[in-house]
Every structure is written in structure tokens, then in C-alpha cells.
Motif scaffolding. Structure first.
Motif, PDB file in Angstrom:
ATOM      1  N   GLU A 138      46.466  89.677  63.836  1.00 40.28           N
ATOM      2  CA  GLU A 138      46.087  90.814  64.664  1.00 40.28           C
ATOM      3  C   GLU A 138      46.480  90.623  66.124  1.00 40.28           C
ATOM      4  OE1 GLU A 138      41.962  91.479  64.236  1.00 40.28           O
ATOM      5  OE2 GLU A 138      41.991  91.437  62.051  1.00 40.28           O
ATOM      6  N   PHE A 139      46.929  89.425  66.496  1.00 42.75           N
ATOM      7  CA  PHE A 139      47.179  89.129  67.893  1.00 42.75           C
ATOM      8  C   PHE A 139      48.625  88.671  68.093  1.00 42.75           C
ATOM      9  CE2 PHE A 139      42.720  88.306  66.887  1.00 42.75           C
ATOM     10  CZ  PHE A 139      42.113  89.212  67.742  1.00 42.75           C
ATOM     11  N   ALA A 140      49.560  89.550  67.727  1.00 42.70           N
ATOM     12  CA  ALA A 140      50.978  89.230  67.868  1.00 42.70           C
ATOM     13  C   ALA A 140      51.356  89.176  69.340  1.00 42.70           C
ATOM     14  CB  ALA A 140      51.824  90.271  67.136  1.00 42.70           C
ATOM     15  N   ALA A 141      52.305  88.292  69.673  1.00 43.24           N
ATOM     16  CA  ALA A 141      52.748  88.146  71.052  1.00 43.24           C
ATOM     17  C   ALA A 141      54.208  87.717  71.073  1.00 43.24           C
ATOM     18  CB  ALA A 141      51.886  87.125  71.791  1.00 43.24           C
ATOM     19  N   THR A 142      54.888  88.004  72.183  1.00 46.54           N
ATOM     20  CA  THR A 142      56.295  87.631  72.322  1.00 46.54           C
ATOM     21  C   THR A 142      56.553  87.061  73.710  1.00 46.54           C
ATOM     22  OG1 THR A 142      56.930  89.845  73.092  1.00 46.54           O
ATOM     23  CG2 THR A 142      57.060  89.418  70.711  1.00 46.54           C
ATOM     24  N   LEU A 143      57.541  86.184  73.767  1.00 45.76           N
ATOM     25  CA  LEU A 143      58.061  85.664  75.030  1.00 45.76           C
ATOM     26  C   LEU A 143      59.519  86.082  75.152  1.00 45.76           C
ATOM     27  CD1 LEU A 143      56.886  81.936  75.409  1.00 45.76           C
ATOM     28  CD2 LEU A 143      55.993  83.963  76.570  1.00 45.76           C
ATOM     29  N   SER A 144      59.934  86.450  76.347  1.00 40.83           N
ATOM     30  CA  SER A 144      61.333  86.770  76.590  1.00 40.83           C
ATOM     31  C   SER A 144      61.668  86.395  78.018  1.00 40.83           C
ATOM     32  CB  SER A 144      61.602  88.261  76.341  1.00 40.83           C
ATOM     33  OG  SER A 144      60.804  89.071  77.192  1.00 40.83           O
ATOM     34  N   GLY A 145      62.957  86.378  78.319  1.00 43.92           N
ATOM     35  CA  GLY A 145      63.391  86.018  79.664  1.00 43.92           C
ATOM     36  C   GLY A 145      64.850  85.659  79.689  1.00 43.92           C
ATOM     37  N   LYS A 146      65.404  85.559  80.891  1.00 43.74           N
ATOM     38  CA  LYS A 146      66.827  85.292  81.048  1.00 43.74           C
ATOM     39  C   LYS A 146      67.230  83.942  80.482  1.00 43.74           C
ATOM     40  CE  LYS A 146      67.279  88.143  85.219  1.00 43.74           C
ATOM     41  NZ  LYS A 146      67.645  88.138  86.664  1.00 43.74           N
ATOM     42  N   ARG A 147      66.319  82.985  80.496  1.00 43.84           N
ATOM     43  CA  ARG A 147      66.652  81.642  80.030  1.00 43.84           C
ATOM     44  C   ARG A 147      66.466  81.456  78.525  1.00 43.84           C
ATOM     45  NH1 ARG A 147      67.409  77.872  84.029  1.00 43.84           N
ATOM     46  NH2 ARG A 147      66.898  78.542  86.145  1.00 43.84           N
ATOM     47  N   LEU A 148      66.022  82.504  77.844  1.00 38.98           N
ATOM     48  CA  LEU A 148      65.853  82.440  76.393  1.00 38.98           C
ATOM     49  C   LEU A 148      67.010  83.155  75.713  1.00 38.98           C
ATOM     50  CD1 LEU A 148      62.021  83.152  75.955  1.00 38.98           C
ATOM     51  CD2 LEU A 148      63.201  80.956  75.747  1.00 38.98           C
ATOM     52  N   ALA A 149      67.561  82.524  74.692  1.00 39.53           N
ATOM     53  CA  ALA A 149      68.676  83.133  73.968  1.00 39.53           C
ATOM     54  C   ALA A 149      68.224  84.374  73.217  1.00 39.53           C
ATOM     55  CB  ALA A 149      69.284  82.124  72.993  1.00 39.53           C
ATOM     56  N   ALA A 150      66.992  84.370  72.747  1.00 43.38           N
ATOM     57  CA  ALA A 150      66.441  85.509  72.018  1.00 43.38           C
ATOM     58  C   ALA A 150      64.934  85.555  72.243  1.00 43.38           C
ATOM     59  CB  ALA A 150      66.758  85.393  70.530  1.00 43.38           C
ATOM     60  N   GLU A 151      64.359  86.708  72.013  1.00 44.37           N
ATOM     61  CA  GLU A 151      62.914  86.863  72.122  1.00 44.37           C
ATOM     62  C   GLU A 151      62.214  85.975  71.102  1.00 44.37           C
ATOM     63  OE1 GLU A 151      60.605  90.865  72.742  1.00 44.37           O
ATOM     64  OE2 GLU A 151      60.815  90.520  70.575  1.00 44.37           O
ATOM     65  N   LEU A 152      61.151  85.292  71.532  1.00 45.35           N
ATOM     66  CA  LEU A 152      60.378  84.436  70.639  1.00 45.35           C
ATOM     67  C   LEU A 152      59.097  85.167  70.243  1.00 45.35           C
ATOM     68  CD1 LEU A 152      60.725  80.976  72.449  1.00 45.35           C
ATOM     69  CD2 LEU A 152      62.062  81.857  70.532  1.00 45.35           C
ATOM     70  N   LYS A 153      58.852  85.257  68.939  1.00 45.19           N
ATOM     71  CA  LYS A 153      57.688  85.969  68.427  1.00 45.19           C
ATOM     72  C   LYS A 153      56.671  84.985  67.871  1.00 45.19           C
ATOM     73  CE  LYS A 153      60.346  90.096  67.210  1.00 45.19           C
ATOM     74  NZ  LYS A 153      60.692  91.053  66.132  1.00 45.19           N
ATOM     75  N   GLY A 154      55.405  85.228  68.155  1.00 44.75           N
ATOM     76  CA  GLY A 154      54.351  84.350  67.661  1.00 44.75           C
ATOM     77  C   GLY A 154      53.020  85.068  67.635  1.00 44.75           C
ATOM     78  N   ARG A 155      51.946  84.289  67.747  1.00 46.46           N
ATOM     79  CA  ARG A 155      50.594  84.843  67.730  1.00 46.46           C
ATOM     80  C   ARG A 155      49.731  84.073  68.715  1.00 46.46           C
ATOM     81  NH1 ARG A 155      47.181  81.381  65.173  1.00 46.46           N
ATOM     82  NH2 ARG A 155      48.097  79.805  63.802  1.00 46.46           N
ATOM     83  N   LEU A 156      48.676  84.715  69.171  1.00 50.78           N
ATOM     84  CA  LEU A 156      47.736  84.066  70.070  1.00 50.78           C
ATOM     85  C   LEU A 156      46.669  83.337  69.273  1.00 50.78           C
ATOM     86  CD1 LEU A 156      47.144  86.666  72.906  1.00 50.78           C
ATOM     87  CD2 LEU A 156      48.870  84.880  72.733  1.00 50.78           C
ATOM     88  N   ALA A 157      46.362  82.111  69.688  1.00 54.75           N
ATOM     89  CA  ALA A 157      45.310  81.333  69.042  1.00 54.75           C
ATOM     90  C   ALA A 157      44.021  81.376  69.840  1.00 54.75           C
ATOM     91  CB  ALA A 157      45.758  79.884  68.859  1.00 54.75           C
ATOM     92  N   ASP A 158      44.132  81.486  71.173  1.00 61.89           N
ATOM     93  CA  ASP A 158      42.951  81.619  72.017  1.00 61.89           C
ATOM     94  C   ASP A 158      43.351  82.271  73.326  1.00 61.89           C
ATOM     95  OD1 ASP A 158      43.942  79.630  73.809  1.00 61.89           O
ATOM     96  OD2 ASP A 158      43.047  78.052  72.601  1.00 61.89           O
TER      97      ASP A 158
END
Length: 252
Positions: A138-158
């Protein structure tokens, strides 16, 4: 106006724990929550991952899992001194040992018996209450930025008023740089949140093949900050109610 997320004493300087029972009590959560440890030999740059498998109060020893990568195990067998550190709920625990390590087994699996450290460094690195998030899907999250080749998808634990733990699939340590600022998007019951975050640290769990990232909110606007604070405060109250604790001291 007081902040309900601030602990009364705030962040503290490192403390040196020397009483065996106190050391055991502070190491116990590492066993119960399967927290990865980082081990480094004194004269070597390579870092190894292991886990604390068991604590024995009677013999004042602890059991360490096999090392990853496993080439470090020959250094253990040779009696090389090493240092260990782990992070749990905003606390950094670390110790060093010069004591010999003995090969043994636990439930038929190889591991290492080490003397309980004579001194444990306890460093509380944050002063905000951190709420565990149940039902990770239920708590999907993503990281992105110029230094990342692709968006990183994950989840929040806390989550806390100042940051959160993001869990990503696979070993993402080569993609991520501690101290770097990234774009962050998460889906919470309060809605979609978008902000910048600063990566504080990233640890890869070899067994689950997951990367656990400690992140701090960076430049979050005031409205969003208040929404997150209210959400965390709600989770805090629910957790304390469930534990049967008196939440009166958190009222203003």
C-alpha cells in the motif's frame, strides 16, 4: 509550540555501554529483526555483510552468520581483528573485537561464535518518532534523478516527520550515492507526496535481495510537512494504544 515528534532529550552524542546485560539488551533487536551488520577487518578496505543469529547470556557470546562475500571468512579463521556496525530505528550500534572466533553450527548451518564485546557504542542519530508501515504493497515509492540510469521503484517500511526507510528490490548500492539528493514520490493514505530527499545510507540484505535505504526529507514545503507530521502522529497514537501504553504524555 511543542513538537510531539521530538523526544525530550533530542539527539545524543555516542554513549559507551560496558555492562554486559545492557549490551545484550541493545543487541537483541538486531537478532529479532534480522538487521544486516557491516563487518570490516581492521587492515582491509572490503566491507562484509553478516547477521547476528543468537545471543548467549550464560557464556557471554554471540553467533555471527557466514560473511558475504565469503572470502572474508578466512580472515576470521586467521584471527584478524574486526569492527561491526548496524543501524536500527535511528540508532547506530558498533563495536570492535580482537578475540578469537570459533567456527560452529546453528540448526545445522555454519556460523561463528564470538565473545560478547566488552564495549558497545550506542549513537542515537535522530530525534523523531518513526512509525512502522504495515502492508508494504500500500506504500509504493520511487526514486529518480539525473544520477540514476532509471527510476527505482520500491516500498516504504517506516516513516517519521523527518524521513523514512525505503526498500528496493535487488542490490542498488552501485546506483545510489549516500549524501546525494533525489526526487521522491510515495503513495500514502493521506495521498501522493512528492519531495526531494537525501540518501543517508543503503544496506543490501543478501538473503532477501533487498536494499534498505535510510532517507531524509529535503526541502519539504510547509503544507506537506504538516500533512506528514499528522500522519505519523496518528500512527504513533495507534501504536501506543495497541501496546496499551499511556499516550497522555504526548498530548499538548
Amino acid at each position: 509550540m511543542s513538537n510531539p515528534f521530538q523526544e525530550a532529550e533530542g539527539p545524543q552524542p555516542p554513549r559507551q555501554l560496558k555492562a554486559p546485560l545492557e549490551i545484550l539488551a541493545n543487541l537483541r533487536p538486531l537478532v529479532d529483526n534480522h538487521i544486516p551488520l557491516t563487518l570490516r577487518f581492521r587492515e582491509r578496505a572490503q566491507r562484509y555483510q553478516t547477521f547476528l543469529l543468537q545471543l548467549d547470556n550464560t557464556t557471554r557470546t554471540l553467533l555471527l552468520d557466514e560473511l558475504v562475500p565469503n572470502d572474508g571468512e578466512r580472515f576470521l579463521s586467521n584471527g584478524e581483528s574486526f569492527a561491526v556496525e548496524a543501524y536500527y530505528e535511528g540508532v547506530r550500534l558498533s563495536w570492535e573485537t580482537d578475540d578469537p572466533v570459533g567456527a560452529t553450527e546453528l540448526d545445522g548451518m555454519p556460523c561463528y561464535r564470538v565473545a560478547l564485546p566488552g564495549e558497545l557504542t550506542y549513537h542515537q542519530r535522530r530525534n523523531a518518532y518513526r512509525a512502522l508501515l504495515k502492508g508494504g504493497g500500500e506504500f509504493a515509492a520511487t526514486l529518480s534523478g539525473k544520477r540514476l540510469a532509471a527510476e527505482l521503484k520500491g516500498r516504504l517500511a517506516d516513516i517519521s516527520a523527518t524521513g523514512c526507510k525505503l526498500v528496493l528490490g535487488g542490490d542498488q548500492r552501485n546506483e545510489l550515492q549516500p549524501g546525494e539528493v533525489y526526487d521522491f514520490v510515495a503513495m500514502l493514505p493521506i495521498g501522493r507526496i512528492e519531495t526531494k530527499i537525501e540518501l543517508r545510507h543503503a544496506h543490501h540484505d543478501e538473503r532477501s535481495d533487498l536494499t534498505h535505504c535510510g532517507i531524509r526529507f529535503h526541502g519539504m514545503n510547509g503544507l506537506l510537512q504538516r500533512q506528514v507530521e499528522r500522519f505519523v502522529f496518528q500512527l504513533q497514537r495507534e501504536a501506543r494504544r495497541y501496546q496499551g501504553s499511556d499516550e497522555g504524555r504526548f498530548s499538548r
